[in-house]
Design a protein around this motif. Sequence first.
Motif: not given
Length: 136
Positions: A43-46, A75-76, A83-89, A95-96
């Motif tokens: 997700s970071r790489r994307e 979303p927050f 280990h939950e919501h790794p794509d959002i995290k 972005l940060e």
Amino acid sequence: MKETMTTEQIQIGLKHYRRIARQDMLRAAETPHPDAFLKHAESRREIYARLGTHAETHAPDEVIGHALDLYRALPFVTGTPEHEHPDIKGQENALENFFLLIGLDPKTRREARSKRPKLGAVAPAPQNTQESQPAR
């Protein structure tokens, strides 16, 4: 924000971040939650690839605006298990990292963060298949 970076400087920084994410993808199997770690790195790489693609045809301030828009749409998930919501995290982390790279004023980031929806209150963002492809 400090002095605005050039498009070339932004692209160099994003390329560096993509390399780090790639290294993290390779070492995912060594972590306690390999699938989540891999998804986070992907997700970071994307995000880095999408921002880099955007930077190819837009001015630095437009790339920053695009990154802030992406950030506001996330979303927050703060406070959920690691280990939950790794794509959002992963997207949030990317972005940060980008905001740190460009020297974004912390107040601007806080304002964007305050506009983010709660988990479950947001529809998935539409994906442009060309822009969402990871860099290779």
